[in-house]
Design a protein around this motif. Structure first.
Motif, PDB file in Angstrom:
ATOM      1  N   TYR A 221      24.178 -11.138 -26.990  1.00  0.00           N
ATOM      2  CA  TYR A 221      24.625  -9.779 -26.708  1.00  0.00           C
ATOM      3  C   TYR A 221      23.588  -8.787 -27.236  1.00  0.00           C
ATOM      4  CZ  TYR A 221      29.240 -11.757 -25.822  1.00  0.00           C
ATOM      5  OH  TYR A 221      30.288 -12.488 -25.315  1.00  0.00           O
ATOM      6  N   ASP A 222      23.341  -7.711 -26.480  1.00  0.00           N
ATOM      7  CA  ASP A 222      22.476  -6.632 -26.933  1.00  0.00           C
ATOM      8  C   ASP A 222      23.342  -5.596 -27.645  1.00  0.00           C
ATOM      9  OD1 ASP A 222      20.110  -7.694 -25.889  1.00  0.00           O
ATOM     10  OD2 ASP A 222      20.556  -6.891 -23.894  1.00  0.00           O
ATOM     11  N   ILE A 223      23.097  -5.406 -28.946  1.00  0.00           N
ATOM     12  CA  ILE A 223      23.904  -4.489 -29.758  1.00  0.00           C
ATOM     13  C   ILE A 223      22.984  -3.519 -30.495  1.00  0.00           C
ATOM     14  CG2 ILE A 223      25.538  -4.325 -31.675  1.00  0.00           C
ATOM     15  CD1 ILE A 223      26.577  -7.063 -30.931  1.00  0.00           C
ATOM     16  N   GLU A 224      23.352  -2.254 -30.464  1.00  0.00           N
ATOM     17  CA  GLU A 224      22.555  -1.238 -31.142  1.00  0.00           C
ATOM     18  C   GLU A 224      22.872  -1.214 -32.633  1.00  0.00           C
ATOM     19  OE1 GLU A 224      21.616   3.126 -29.739  1.00  0.00           O
ATOM     20  OE2 GLU A 224      23.459   3.165 -30.946  1.00  0.00           O
ATOM     21  N   CYS A 225      21.813  -1.218 -33.468  1.00  0.00           N
ATOM     22  CA  CYS A 225      21.998  -1.119 -34.914  1.00  0.00           C
ATOM     23  C   CYS A 225      22.599   0.244 -35.237  1.00  0.00           C
ATOM     24  CB  CYS A 225      20.666  -1.290 -35.636  1.00  0.00           C
ATOM     25  SG  CYS A 225      20.767  -0.987 -37.418  1.00  0.00           S
ATOM     26  N   SER A 226      23.648   0.242 -36.002  1.00  0.00           N
ATOM     27  CA  SER A 226      24.335   1.488 -36.340  1.00  0.00           C
ATOM     28  C   SER A 226      23.515   2.369 -37.269  1.00  0.00           C
ATOM     29  CB  SER A 226      25.689   1.180 -36.999  1.00  0.00           C
ATOM     30  OG  SER A 226      26.507   0.436 -36.131  1.00  0.00           O
ATOM     31  N   MET A 231      17.774  -1.816 -30.735  1.00  0.00           N
ATOM     32  CA  MET A 231      18.605  -2.829 -30.086  1.00  0.00           C
ATOM     33  C   MET A 231      18.357  -4.202 -30.718  1.00  0.00           C
ATOM     34  SD  MET A 231      20.370  -1.071 -28.079  1.00  0.00           S
ATOM     35  CE  MET A 231      21.228  -2.449 -27.315  1.00  0.00           C
ATOM     36  N   GLU A 233      19.498  -8.460 -30.728  1.00  0.00           N
ATOM     37  CA  GLU A 233      20.066  -9.573 -29.963  1.00  0.00           C
ATOM     38  C   GLU A 233      20.944 -10.394 -30.899  1.00  0.00           C
ATOM     39  OE1 GLU A 233      16.816 -11.714 -28.294  1.00  0.00           O
ATOM     40  OE2 GLU A 233      16.591 -10.333 -26.602  1.00  0.00           O
ATOM     41  N   ILE A 239      29.460 -13.516 -33.007  1.00  0.00           N
ATOM     42  CA  ILE A 239      30.536 -12.602 -32.629  1.00  0.00           C
ATOM     43  C   ILE A 239      31.884 -13.294 -32.767  1.00  0.00           C
ATOM     44  CG2 ILE A 239      31.518 -11.202 -30.775  1.00  0.00           C
ATOM     45  CD1 ILE A 239      28.919 -10.070 -31.840  1.00  0.00           C
ATOM     46  N   CYS A 247      20.353  -6.386 -39.411  1.00  0.00           N
ATOM     47  CA  CYS A 247      19.323  -5.804 -38.549  1.00  0.00           C
ATOM     48  C   CYS A 247      17.953  -6.279 -39.017  1.00  0.00           C
ATOM     49  CB  CYS A 247      19.396  -4.278 -38.589  1.00  0.00           C
ATOM     50  SG  CYS A 247      18.054  -3.461 -37.673  1.00  0.00           S
ATOM     51  N   HIS A 254      25.742  -5.714 -40.907  1.00  0.00           N
ATOM     52  CA  HIS A 254      26.828  -5.314 -40.017  1.00  0.00           C
ATOM     53  C   HIS A 254      27.980  -6.312 -40.124  1.00  0.00           C
ATOM     54  CE1 HIS A 254      23.373  -3.190 -38.400  1.00  0.00           C
ATOM     55  NE2 HIS A 254      24.188  -2.427 -37.685  1.00  0.00           N
ATOM     56  N   ILE A 256      31.649  -7.619 -38.359  1.00  0.00           N
ATOM     57  CA  ILE A 256      32.266  -7.675 -37.038  1.00  0.00           C
ATOM     58  C   ILE A 256      33.770  -7.585 -37.210  1.00  0.00           C
ATOM     59  CG2 ILE A 256      32.606  -9.064 -34.959  1.00  0.00           C
ATOM     60  CD1 ILE A 256      29.888 -10.349 -35.551  1.00  0.00           C
TER      61      ILE A 256
END
Length: 268
Positions: A221-226, A231, A233, A239, A247, A254, A256
């Motif tokens: 999944y491509d997820i943006e670092c908060s 971006m 992976e 997940i 990151c 992060h 979940i």
């Protein structure tokens, strides 16, 4: 072994129809049971017929929805209806007339099966104390009659088919050494990009096929670092296991979180 006699779908369906003619609510509950047995007979006929070719994990599933869902992973014709005919014509062009019907394979879809098998099961138990004062929106008779209409056409299916054993491949789950699950696929039909799910941990893997050799990788999944907004992976396994991730750019950690929501069932 005559699988049509071992699992006699017609007898269960006919008994359900007779019970639904009654005015007794108790008979309607037994009709729901007979329809569930009818559904089981339809699915188990296929499993018994192909027992030597179908992976043991599918054969051992006692609930039809799960068994059929797993079967669709290796057999593209496992659900729905299929008519098989032959023609004795010597013409190179496809003939229009002269086709001889061999039979019809009639199976429910996984979606229909999940919904209706469970719906019938809801009437086989006493109401919970918290719900006993609220009448059901749909009576057992109404639900059984509705599902019987969907089953009626499936009863006439007289053809069973299964994928060749040589085409079915089984692989241990790639998610973790601790996962004892397996996933299986049809080597003859699988394509690059197809998704395969482990029956145990439900992790998803992506197929890649080159020169008749199939390999698998974890779904990403491509997820943006908060924090740094870059971006990342993140593997599907992280997940689903709620493992969390870090990151690689700013080292922010992060977590979940799983959000649950509920909705009132129409069968309440």
């Amino acid at each position: 072994m005559d699988v049509f006699k071992v699992y006699n779908k017609e007898s269960h369906f006919k008994r359900a129809q007779e019970l639904l003619k009654s005015d007794s609510e108790a008979d309607h509950v037994y009709a729901c049971l007979e329809l569930r047995l009818c559904i089981e007979a339809i699915v188990y006929q296929t499993l018994l017929h192909g027992m030597k070719s179908i992976p043991k994990n599918i054969i051992e599933k006692w609930q039809p929805p799960q068994a059929l869902e797993m079967l669709t992973k290796i057999d593209q014709f496992a659900e729905g209806k299929l008519t098989v005919s032959v023609n004795l014509s010597n013409s190179l062009a496809p003939p229009v007339n002269g086709w001889i019907l061999l039979g019809e394979r009639k199976m429910p879809t996984v979606k229909w099966l999940k919904k209706n098998y469970q719906a019938l099961g809801n009437y086989l138990h006493l109401r919970q104390p918290s719900k006993v004062s609220t009448p059901r929106k749909t009576t057992a008779k109404e639900k059984a009659n509705s599902i019987a209409k969907g089953l009626e056409d499936l009863i006439s299916g007289n053809l069973l088919m299964c994928t060749k054993n040589s085409d079915i491949k089984i692989s241990s789950c790639l998610f973790s050494p601790d996962c004892e699950g397996e996933f299986f696929f049809n080597a003859a039909t699988i394509k690059s990009g197809d998704e395969i799910t482990c029956h145990e941990c439900r992790s998803t893997f992506i197929a890649k096929k080159e020169n008749e050799i199939t390999s698998f990788s974890s779904k990403i999944y491509d997820i943006e670092c908060s924090s740094c907004k870059k971006m990342l992976e993140v593997e599907d396994s992280k997940i689903k296991s709620l493992e969390g991730f870090t990151c690689k750019y700013c080292q922010s950690k992060h977590l979940i979180r799983v959000d649950y929501s509920v909705a009132l069932s129409k069968d309440s």
